[in-house]
Design a protein around this motif. Structure first.
Motif, PDB file in Angstrom:
ATOM      1  N   THR A 195      -1.517   3.157   3.677  1.00  0.00           N
ATOM      2  CA  THR A 195      -2.727   2.592   3.079  1.00  0.00           C
ATOM      3  C   THR A 195      -2.832   1.088   3.237  1.00  0.00           C
ATOM      4  O   THR A 195      -3.923   0.521   3.126  1.00  0.00           O
ATOM      5  CB  THR A 195      -2.766   2.885   1.577  1.00  0.00           C
ATOM      6  OG1 THR A 195      -1.545   2.424   0.978  1.00  0.00           O
ATOM      7  CG2 THR A 195      -2.957   4.365   1.294  1.00  0.00           C
ATOM      8  N   GLY A 196      -1.692   0.410   3.483  1.00  0.00           N
ATOM      9  CA  GLY A 196      -1.654  -1.027   3.288  1.00  0.00           C
ATOM     10  C   GLY A 196      -1.511  -1.321   1.811  1.00  0.00           C
ATOM     11  O   GLY A 196      -1.538  -0.407   0.965  1.00  0.00           O
ATOM     12  N   ASN A 197      -1.322  -2.590   1.465  1.00  0.00           N
ATOM     13  CA  ASN A 197      -1.171  -2.955   0.058  1.00  0.00           C
ATOM     14  C   ASN A 197      -2.382  -2.470  -0.732  1.00  0.00           C
ATOM     15  O   ASN A 197      -3.523  -2.656  -0.325  1.00  0.00           O
ATOM     16  CB  ASN A 197      -1.006  -4.461  -0.090  1.00  0.00           C
ATOM     17  CG  ASN A 197       0.338  -4.943   0.438  1.00  0.00           C
ATOM     18  OD1 ASN A 197       1.122  -4.165   0.971  1.00  0.00           O
ATOM     19  ND2 ASN A 197       0.593  -6.223   0.292  1.00  0.00           N
ATOM     20  N   GLU A 242       8.724  -6.260   0.129  1.00  0.00           N
ATOM     21  CA  GLU A 242       9.662  -6.190  -0.996  1.00  0.00           C
ATOM     22  C   GLU A 242      10.370  -4.834  -1.113  1.00  0.00           C
ATOM     23  O   GLU A 242      10.975  -4.524  -2.125  1.00  0.00           O
ATOM     24  CB  GLU A 242       8.984  -6.546  -2.317  1.00  0.00           C
ATOM     25  CG  GLU A 242       8.415  -7.959  -2.350  1.00  0.00           C
ATOM     26  CD  GLU A 242       7.940  -8.399  -3.718  1.00  0.00           C
ATOM     27  OE1 GLU A 242       8.016  -9.615  -4.002  1.00  0.00           O
ATOM     28  OE2 GLU A 242       7.490  -7.536  -4.509  1.00  0.00           O
ATOM     29  N   ALA A 243      10.314  -4.044  -0.053  1.00  0.00           N
ATOM     30  CA  ALA A 243      11.003  -2.751  -0.092  1.00  0.00           C
ATOM     31  C   ALA A 243      12.514  -2.909  -0.221  1.00  0.00           C
ATOM     32  O   ALA A 243      13.195  -2.027  -0.752  1.00  0.00           O
ATOM     33  CB  ALA A 243      10.677  -1.945   1.165  1.00  0.00           C
ATOM     34  N   ARG A 292       3.609  -4.890  -5.297  1.00  0.00           N
ATOM     35  CA  ARG A 292       2.554  -5.349  -4.390  1.00  0.00           C
ATOM     36  C   ARG A 292       2.641  -4.698  -3.017  1.00  0.00           C
ATOM     37  O   ARG A 292       1.634  -4.594  -2.312  1.00  0.00           O
ATOM     38  CB  ARG A 292       2.621  -6.866  -4.256  1.00  0.00           C
ATOM     39  CG  ARG A 292       3.919  -7.397  -3.631  1.00  0.00           C
ATOM     40  CD  ARG A 292       4.029  -8.902  -3.730  1.00  0.00           C
ATOM     41  NE  ARG A 292       4.035  -9.365  -5.117  1.00  0.00           N
ATOM     42  CZ  ARG A 292       4.289 -10.618  -5.477  1.00  0.00           C
ATOM     43  NH1 ARG A 292       4.530 -11.536  -4.554  1.00  0.00           N
ATOM     44  NH2 ARG A 292       4.286 -10.954  -6.744  1.00  0.00           N
ATOM     45  N   GLY A 293       3.838  -4.257  -2.629  1.00  0.00           N
ATOM     46  CA  GLY A 293       3.989  -3.678  -1.296  1.00  0.00           C
ATOM     47  C   GLY A 293       4.049  -2.166  -1.268  1.00  0.00           C
ATOM     48  O   GLY A 293       4.288  -1.575  -0.212  1.00  0.00           O
ATOM     49  N   GLU A 294       3.818  -1.514  -2.401  1.00  0.00           N
ATOM     50  CA  GLU A 294       3.885  -0.048  -2.429  1.00  0.00           C
ATOM     51  C   GLU A 294       2.875   0.557  -1.458  1.00  0.00           C
ATOM     52  O   GLU A 294       1.733   0.095  -1.359  1.00  0.00           O
ATOM     53  CB  GLU A 294       3.613   0.461  -3.844  1.00  0.00           C
ATOM     54  CG  GLU A 294       3.709   1.976  -3.971  1.00  0.00           C
ATOM     55  CD  GLU A 294       3.447   2.454  -5.389  1.00  0.00           C
ATOM     56  OE1 GLU A 294       3.957   3.521  -5.747  1.00  0.00           O
ATOM     57  OE2 GLU A 294       2.734   1.747  -6.138  1.00  0.00           O
ATOM     58  N   HIS A 351       8.316   2.704  -1.536  1.00  0.00           N
ATOM     59  CA  HIS A 351       8.704   1.509  -2.289  1.00  0.00           C
ATOM     60  C   HIS A 351      10.206   1.544  -2.547  1.00  0.00           C
ATOM     61  O   HIS A 351      10.860   2.564  -2.324  1.00  0.00           O
ATOM     62  CB  HIS A 351       7.927   1.398  -3.601  1.00  0.00           C
ATOM     63  CG  HIS A 351       8.264   2.452  -4.615  1.00  0.00           C
ATOM     64  ND1 HIS A 351       7.997   3.794  -4.419  1.00  0.00           N
ATOM     65  CD2 HIS A 351       8.865   2.372  -5.843  1.00  0.00           C
ATOM     66  CE1 HIS A 351       8.406   4.489  -5.476  1.00  0.00           C
ATOM     67  NE2 HIS A 351       8.942   3.651  -6.339  1.00  0.00           N
ATOM     68  N   GLY A 352      10.743   0.440  -3.048  1.00  0.00           N
ATOM     69  CA  GLY A 352      12.184   0.287  -3.125  1.00  0.00           C
ATOM     70  C   GLY A 352      12.838   0.717  -4.420  1.00  0.00           C
ATOM     71  O   GLY A 352      13.616  -0.040  -5.001  1.00  0.00           O
ATOM     72  N   HIS A 353      12.572   1.935  -4.885  1.00  0.00           N
ATOM     73  CA  HIS A 353      13.285   2.508  -6.023  1.00  0.00           C
ATOM     74  C   HIS A 353      14.256   3.573  -5.539  1.00  0.00           C
ATOM     75  O   HIS A 353      13.950   4.336  -4.615  1.00  0.00           O
ATOM     76  CB  HIS A 353      12.309   3.104  -7.041  1.00  0.00           C
ATOM     77  CG  HIS A 353      11.859   2.122  -8.087  1.00  0.00           C
ATOM     78  ND1 HIS A 353      10.812   2.368  -8.934  1.00  0.00           N
ATOM     79  CD2 HIS A 353      12.339   0.895  -8.435  1.00  0.00           C
ATOM     80  CE1 HIS A 353      10.648   1.334  -9.761  1.00  0.00           C
ATOM     81  NE2 HIS A 353      11.564   0.442  -9.466  1.00  0.00           N
ATOM     82  N   PHE A 354      15.407   3.643  -6.187  1.00  0.00           N
ATOM     83  CA  PHE A 354      16.516   4.452  -5.668  1.00  0.00           C
ATOM     84  C   PHE A 354      16.203   5.931  -5.567  1.00  0.00           C
ATOM     85  O   PHE A 354      16.781   6.638  -4.734  1.00  0.00           O
ATOM     86  CB  PHE A 354      17.772   4.243  -6.529  1.00  0.00           C
ATOM     87  CG  PHE A 354      17.681   4.809  -7.926  1.00  0.00           C
ATOM     88  CD1 PHE A 354      18.158   6.070  -8.210  1.00  0.00           C
ATOM     89  CD2 PHE A 354      17.136   4.057  -8.961  1.00  0.00           C
ATOM     90  CE1 PHE A 354      18.086   6.596  -9.491  1.00  0.00           C
ATOM     91  CE2 PHE A 354      17.048   4.564 -10.243  1.00  0.00           C
ATOM     92  CZ  PHE A 354      17.529   5.846 -10.516  1.00  0.00           C
TER      93      PHE A 354
END
Length: 347
Positions: A209-211, A160-161, A239-241, A129-132
């Motif tokens: 895993t997919g969403n 949303e990554a 939602r996209g993790e 996912h998109g966390h720094f």
């Protein structure tokens, strides 16, 4: 299909009886993951924890762990982040990928060198996912190893990554800017960005895993987590993790979680659902229970315990209190993680 039945008649019959053959995005995604019935088992999976919050050079090894031992001038770097290098063996063939990258380029490069890992062996790179604390070291590390990485190597992400994210910290009047990973930076290195929503094969035996379906009542994303969507800043539902999982022959599922904002119970259940495998061999990674209410920790531990994993390895953002709870309730399965540890699952 009956030889006397036309294809049109067969499809009509299938639809009428609920055996509808769908050709759409969801089914295509499952086909890429080879579908639950045909998912490839791995003979062995080896996981190096390149980055984690904690390092201890004196922790003893176990049947599944080999820990890096500090020597003068050579020590593993620990930080608030997580990164994995993973190898799977399927039918005698070894494939490798990276899953998450931590936040400090120098620390990641240091640990890769000490552990003797060749990034050029990775057939794919992937991001939960998109966390720094999961992506920030990626660009520098990949640029430094650019000559070893073939052009077109896939970089797998969920939706949303690449979005801009924020977090409202306790006592703060304004949200903290968490930045974003730039898709164009990954493409400039020569990687092929692949965004997925459905279960997807990353390497032989290894799958996103997919969403992640939200099935528990208590695993909620706190309202402090924010995302920029268009011109609006909204609550982030992640939602996209994505999580990465393997089905190890004779052992069961090995599930790697970056942060489990979707909930670690939801995450493991998603892997069970899409793989068709109930047996859980190991759950490893960030469980995001730091600062969680005691009742949420208790429910999470109880549900993971009910799955009867052979190993549970909470790391990164799990939080001290939750780690203690897993240790107390699942002493035989519990393993304390340290950065620089190599895990081997299977033969």
């Amino acid at each position: 299909m009956d030889k006397g039945m036309s294809r049109r008649e067969f499809l009509k019959y299938s639809a009428a009886t609920g055996v509808l053959i769908a050709v759409g995005e969801r089914m295509v995604g499952f086909a890429r993951a080879e579908g639950a019935p045909g998912m490839v088992e791995a003979d062995r999976v080896t996981v190096w924890v390149l980055v984690d919050n904690y390092y201890d050079a004196l922790r003893p090894d176990s049947p599944i762990t080999k820990r890096y031992r500090v020597v003068p001038g050579k020590s593993i770097h620990a930080e608030h982040g997580i990164s994995f290098f993973v190898e799977s063996v399927v039918d005698g063939q070894t494939s490798a990928c990276m899953f998450d990258f931590g936040l400090d380029k120098a620390g990641l490069l240091n640990n890769l060198a000490l552990l003797g890992i060749d990034v050029g062996k990775a057939k794919a790179f992937s991001l939960s996912h998109g966390h720094f604390d999961h992506y920030l070291a990626a660009l520098g590390m990949l640029q430094q190893n650019r000559s070893q990485i073939p052009a077109g190597t896939p970089f797998y992400v969920g939706e949303e990554a690449f979005s801009h994210r924020y977090s409202t910290r306790p006592g703060a009047s304004e949200p903290a800017d968490l930045g974003r990973l730039a898709k164009e930076d990954m493409e400039a290195i020569g990687l092929k960005v692949v965004e997925v929503k459905n279960p997807t094969r990353i390497i032989p035996g290894g799958y996103f895993t997919g969403n992640i379906e939200r099935v528990t009542a208590y695993e909620k994303v706190p309202p402090s987590m924010l995302i920029k969507r268009g011109d609006k800043t909204e609550s982030d539902d992640f939602r996209g993790e994505q999580a990465l999982f393997f089905n190890v022959k004779g052992k069961g599922l090995v599930v790697l979680s970056g942060c489990a904002h979707a909930g670690i119970v939801n995450t493991v259940r998603q892997a069970q659902k899409v793989s068709g495998v109930e047996k859980v061999h190991a759950v490893l990674g960030g469980f995001h229970l730091i600062n969680a209410k005691p009742e949420v920790v208790q429910s999470t531990v109880a549900d993971i315990k009910a799955m009867k994993p052979d190993y549970v390895v909470p790391a990164h953002c799990t939080g001290f209190e939750a780690i203690l709870a897993f240790r107390s309730e699942m002493p035989e399965a519990f393993t304390i993680n340290t950065a620089g540890t190599r895990y081997t699952f299977g033969i």
